[in-house]
Design a protein around this motif. Structure first.
Motif, PDB file in Angstrom:
ATOM      1  N   ASP A  55      11.100  -0.264  -0.200  1.00 38.13           N
ATOM      2  CA  ASP A  55      10.339  -0.924   0.868  1.00 38.13           C
ATOM      3  C   ASP A  55       9.161  -1.734   0.332  1.00 38.13           C
ATOM      4  O   ASP A  55       8.641  -2.604   1.025  1.00 38.13           O
ATOM      5  N   SER A  68       5.781   3.014   0.910  1.00 33.46           N
ATOM      6  CA  SER A  68       5.101   2.214   1.917  1.00 33.46           C
ATOM      7  C   SER A  68       4.468   3.136   2.948  1.00 33.46           C
ATOM      8  O   SER A  68       5.111   4.049   3.462  1.00 33.46           O
ATOM      9  N   GLY A 124       3.008   1.804   5.710  1.00 32.44           N
ATOM     10  CA  GLY A 124       2.831   0.962   6.885  1.00 32.44           C
ATOM     11  C   GLY A 124       2.381  -0.424   6.472  1.00 32.44           C
ATOM     12  O   GLY A 124       2.570  -0.842   5.335  1.00 32.44           O
ATOM     13  N   ASP A 125       1.746  -1.104   7.400  1.00 34.54           N
ATOM     14  CA  ASP A 125       1.322  -2.479   7.172  1.00 34.54           C
ATOM     15  C   ASP A 125       0.308  -2.576   6.039  1.00 34.54           C
ATOM     16  O   ASP A 125      -0.824  -2.131   6.181  1.00 34.54           O
ATOM     17  N   ARG A 126       0.718  -3.108   4.914  1.00 35.24           N
ATOM     18  CA  ARG A 126      -0.131  -3.360   3.748  1.00 35.24           C
ATOM     19  C   ARG A 126      -0.755  -2.101   3.161  1.00 35.24           C
ATOM     20  O   ARG A 126      -1.795  -2.150   2.524  1.00 35.24           O
ATOM     21  N   GLU A 127      -0.119  -0.959   3.390  1.00 33.60           N
ATOM     22  CA  GLU A 127      -0.616   0.310   2.863  1.00 33.60           C
ATOM     23  C   GLU A 127       0.419   0.876   1.900  1.00 33.60           C
ATOM     24  O   GLU A 127       1.618   0.778   2.137  1.00 33.60           O
ATOM     25  N   SER A 157      -5.024   0.545   0.889  1.00 33.68           N
ATOM     26  CA  SER A 157      -4.582  -0.618   1.652  1.00 33.68           C
ATOM     27  C   SER A 157      -4.896  -1.867   0.833  1.00 33.68           C
ATOM     28  O   SER A 157      -5.920  -1.946   0.154  1.00 33.68           O
ATOM     29  N   ASP A 158      -3.980  -2.790   0.904  1.00 31.27           N
ATOM     30  CA  ASP A 158      -4.090  -4.033   0.158  1.00 31.27           C
ATOM     31  C   ASP A 158      -5.199  -4.898   0.743  1.00 31.27           C
ATOM     32  O   ASP A 158      -5.637  -4.697   1.866  1.00 31.27           O
ATOM     33  N   SER A 201      -7.052  -7.532   2.670  1.00 31.97           N
ATOM     34  CA  SER A 201      -6.751  -8.272   3.886  1.00 31.97           C
ATOM     35  C   SER A 201      -8.056  -8.544   4.603  1.00 31.97           C
ATOM     36  O   SER A 201      -9.116  -8.077   4.187  1.00 31.97           O
ATOM     37  N   GLN A 249      -9.265  -7.357   7.301  1.00 33.49           N
ATOM     38  CA  GLN A 249      -9.951  -6.172   7.803  1.00 33.49           C
ATOM     39  C   GLN A 249     -10.735  -5.473   6.701  1.00 33.49           C
ATOM     40  O   GLN A 249     -11.660  -4.727   6.973  1.00 33.49           O
TER      41      GLN A 249
END
Length: 136
Positions: A12, A34, A36-39, A54-55, A57, A59
């Motif tokens: 993933d 993975s 989730g979203d960018r994690e 987390s990558d 971004s 936030q």
């Protein structure tokens, strides 16, 4: 004889989409899944601990406040142009070490890996206040 194995990366995860150089450097050292979203969740191959990052971004971007650079007469200080735009950093969100492995330097190992990669890539890493909280 030593019992060891190579770390695996989940299918993933697409390394070419990861913006953080530090997180890319952790692939292959720890099992990566993975989250989730960018994690990404990194597991010790021997399942003694895991940590989640987390990558970079929006936030996770620290933004400079322009009000700090406006003088009393309403003009903008020239330093504003040097610092505006913010700094994006990957975030260390969670660290968990199994109870029977606590107090043996595993958190230090994780932090040394992050510091080493941060120095090598010139990329900072930020932690959340809760990520290094001792679990009772």
């Amino acid at each position: 004889m030593r019992n060891w194995r190579y770390a695996t990366t989940s299918e993933d995860i697409r390394p070419e989409l990861i913006q953080s150089k530090v997180m890319k450097g952790l692939l292959g050292k720890y099992d990566a899944y993975s989250g989730g979203d960018r994690e990404i969740i990194f597991f010790d191959p021997y399942e003694n601990f895991f940590f989640q990052m987390s990558d970079m971004s929006y936030q996770n971007t620290w933004e400079v406040n322009i009000r700090d650079y406006i003088s009393e007469d309403g003009t903008i200080d020239d330093k504003w142009h040097e610092v505006s735009g913010g700094v994006a950093m990957p975030v260390l969100r969670v660290v968990y070490i199994t109870p029977h492995r606590r107090g043996q330097g595993r958190l230090r190992t994780i932090m040394e890996d992050l510091t080493s990669l941060s120095d090598a890539t010139s990329e900072s890493v930020v932690t959340t206040p809760q990520s290094l909280h001792q679990v009772e």
